[in-house]
Design a protein around this motif. Sequence first.
Motif: not given
Length: 318
Positions: A167-180
Motif C-alpha cells: 500500500e505504501d510503496h507498491g507491489a515491487d517492493l513488497a515482492r522484494e521484501v517477501a523474497r528477502d
Amino acid sequence: MRIAVLAYAGVRLMDVTAPLEVFGTAGRLGAAYETVLCSPDGGEVGTAAGTRLVTVRGVPEADTLVVPGGPDLPRHALPEGLLAAVREAAPRVRRVASVCTGAFVLAAAGVLEGRRATTHWRYAGLLARLHPGVAVEPDAIYVRDRGVLTSAGVTAGIDLALAMVEEDHGADLAREVARDLVVFLQRPGGQSQFSVAARTPRPRSGPLRAAVDAVVADPAADHSAVAMAARAGVSARHLTRLFREHVGGTPAAYVEAVRVEAAQASLDAGESVAEAAARAGFGSDESLRRAFLRRLGVLPSEYRARFRTSRQEARRLS
C-alpha cells in the motif's frame, strides 16, 4: 514513516517479530520506515515464549500502530493500561493494525466498532459474540476497513505487513521484501485461512458426502445442481437443504470455492489464466476473474504474477 508495535506481558513473540522483520527489511531495501517497540509501561516485557523484550514507554508519534496478539487475550480481562494506550494512540495515527488475537484489544478499545475484521479462526466466533458491533469475517487472512487492518493467526502477520508495504510503496517492493524473507507468496487478504476441505464439516449424510467428494476429486466435471442431486440420489431442492444443514452454504458456492482453489494450484504451477480456468472447470477466463475477485480480492493475472516472480527468484537462488 514510523511503525509502532505495541507489546505487553504475555504477547506472542512471533506476532511482534513478523511485522518488525517485514518493515525492517523494507527499510533496508530503501523504504522510509522506522520501527519502534513500545509498551504501556516501558522497560522489559515478558512474552508467551519466555523471551523478554526491551520497549520504550507509551506509543510514540507514529504513522502506523500494530497491536500483536497473545494466547491469553481472548479469555482474560484485558489490561486497562493496554486499552488506554490504544485508545490514546489510535486517533493520532494514520493506520491501525492487529495481528491474530490483537483484534480483541482493538475491539475492546472501540477501534473496530462498525468495521469488518478478522482474527485467528479459533477465536472468530468469540470475537463476534463479545463485540456484536464488529462484522467478523472468520475465514480471511486479513481484512482492511477504513484505515484499520486485522489479520488471522500468527504467520498472517507477515501477509498483513506485506500488504501495508505494498500500500505504501507498491507491489515491487513488497515482492522484494517477501523474497528477502524467503516468503514466496504474499497471500491475498480474502484467501481462506484453510482449504475448502479443511474448513468444511464432514457431511454425515452418505449421499451428500459422495457429492462433496466428487467435487473435490474432479472440480472441472459437471457439478450443476441437477448433476449433483442425481449423484446424491435426491432432488435438487433437497440437495440445497442438505448443503445448508451440513455444509453451511449452497451447492454452487461450494463448487465455486473448490474450483477457485483448483485454479490457484494451476496458477501456482505456472499455467496461464486460460489453462487454469479450463482445468478448474470455469466456463471462461471472465468467470474465473469474477470468482477470484469475489473470493480473493485479486485478479488471476495478479495472483499468477506473484508466484511467477517467486519461482524466478527461487530458480535464481538454486
